[in-house]
Design a protein around this motif. Structure first.
Motif, PDB file in Angstrom:
ATOM      1  N   ARG A  28      -3.695   4.638 -10.229  1.00 46.71           N
ATOM      2  CA  ARG A  28      -4.250   5.965 -10.053  1.00 46.71           C
ATOM      3  C   ARG A  28      -3.152   7.038 -10.117  1.00 46.71           C
ATOM      4  N   SER A  29      -3.493   8.178 -10.745  1.00 46.94           N
ATOM      5  CA  SER A  29      -2.533   9.262 -10.842  1.00 46.94           C
ATOM      6  C   SER A  29      -2.287   9.893  -9.478  1.00 46.94           C
ATOM      7  N   HIS A  30      -1.052  10.305  -9.239  1.00 44.58           N
ATOM      8  CA  HIS A  30      -0.703  11.042  -8.026  1.00 44.58           C
ATOM      9  C   HIS A  30      -0.238  12.451  -8.386  1.00 44.58           C
TER      10      HIS A  30
ATOM     11  N   ARG B  74       0.468  15.440  -5.906  1.00 40.04           N
ATOM     12  CA  ARG B  74       0.607  14.957  -4.534  1.00 40.04           C
ATOM     13  C   ARG B  74       2.053  15.097  -4.076  1.00 40.04           C
TER      14      ARG B  74
ATOM     15  N   HIS C  13       1.510  11.659   1.301  1.00 38.91           N
ATOM     16  CA  HIS C  13       1.843  10.274   1.634  1.00 38.91           C
ATOM     17  C   HIS C  13       3.295  10.206   2.104  1.00 38.91           C
TER      18      HIS C  13
ATOM     19  N   THR D 189      -1.314   3.575  -1.323  1.00 34.38           N
ATOM     20  CA  THR D 189      -1.520   5.013  -1.168  1.00 34.38           C
ATOM     21  C   THR D 189      -2.742   5.486  -1.934  1.00 34.38           C
ATOM     22  N   GLY D 190      -3.068   4.815  -3.023  1.00 35.05           N
ATOM     23  CA  GLY D 190      -4.186   5.241  -3.852  1.00 35.05           C
ATOM     24  C   GLY D 190      -5.518   4.632  -3.483  1.00 35.05           C
ATOM     25  N   ASN D 191      -5.518   3.629  -2.601  1.00 37.12           N
ATOM     26  CA  ASN D 191      -6.759   2.945  -2.243  1.00 37.12           C
ATOM     27  C   ASN D 191      -7.260   3.487  -0.907  1.00 37.12           C
TER      28      ASN D 191
END
Length: 237
Positions: free
Chosen positions: A2-4, A7, A78, A217-219
């Motif tokens: 997944r893109s961050h 963030r 995060h 971090t993405g889940n």
């Protein structure tokens, strides 16, 4: 993955090994990365190596007041704690000063960050522990205890800080600068032995752990978990 993009990610201990690989991973995913460490020289080198939208700050995470002061100035989406405590030796032989220093460096640094960091809604905190928490060796009592304490802390923090998600990643044997103090021949033997023993057939790389951190971090449905990234070391004979 997944893109961050957009963030803001804080990586404590982000100047070497797993921390540096994690900073690179998030930068590649479009995040604005801040790395912190005690050494200005290492911070500057890490920022140059990561490139992109990466900045650095000199911060001693063992100092609770300094951590609180730093965290009061910024919010993050995060945060990752990958600080290390490298003391090795039997409990009846390892100097107490070295044991306490390792606890300060790895456990208390993570604790200070957890209690002070300001995370935005939907954010997460990830702590890097180690496989010795569940598979100790004959001279690893201190390291096993520190890693086990961190994993217990993660489970409690996941309840205390909810809905902020808190997780751990537990690496096995990795090719990182942590082992640079060993003679090259001894390091080679260790990595060769790991490759022969582990079901994955190789020693790990810091990037393997960084991938797991980025996943956590993405889940948005994972919290209070410890993800083991050890090439099958926990189940190997």
């Amino acid at each position: 993955m997944r893109s961050h993009a957009g963030r803001r990610v804080l990586v404590a201990g982000g100047t070497s090994g797993v921390g540096l690989a994690t900073a690179k991973e998030f930068a590649a995913l479009g995040a604005e990365v801040t790395v912190v460490s005690r050494s200005k020289e290492r911070v500057d080198a890490a920022v140059a190596e990561v490139g992109g939208r990466c900045r650095g700050e000199v911060l001693d995470l063992r100092d609770a007041d300094a951590v609180a002061e730093f965290c009061a100035t910024a919010e993050f989406d995060h945060a990752v704690s990958s600080t290390a405590g490298a003391a090795r030796g039997r409990a009846d032989d390892l100097p107490l000063a070295a044991a306490r220093a390792a606890m300060d460096s790895k456990f208390w640094s993570a604790y200070h960050l957890a209690r002070s960091v300001r995370l935005r809604p939907g954010g997460s905190l990830t702590l890097v522990t180690g496989h010795l928490s569940v598979r100790p060796g004959p001279a690893s009592a201190l390291q096993s205890a520190v890693n086990g304490a961190l994993e217990a802390l993660v489970r409690a923090l996941a309840l205390e800080l909810a809905p902020i998600r808190v997780n751990a990643v537990s690496p096995g044997v990795l090719r990182t600068p942590l082992w640079d103090s060993l003679p090259e021949e001894e390091r080679t033997r260790m990595f060769t032995s790991a490759a022969q023993r582990l079901p994955a057939g190789r020693a790990g790389e810091a990037s393997d752990v960084a991938d797991a951190i980025a996943f956590l971090t993405g889940n948005g449905y994972t919290t209070g978990a410890t993800v083991v990234v050890d090439g099958g070391g926990v189940i190997a004979c």
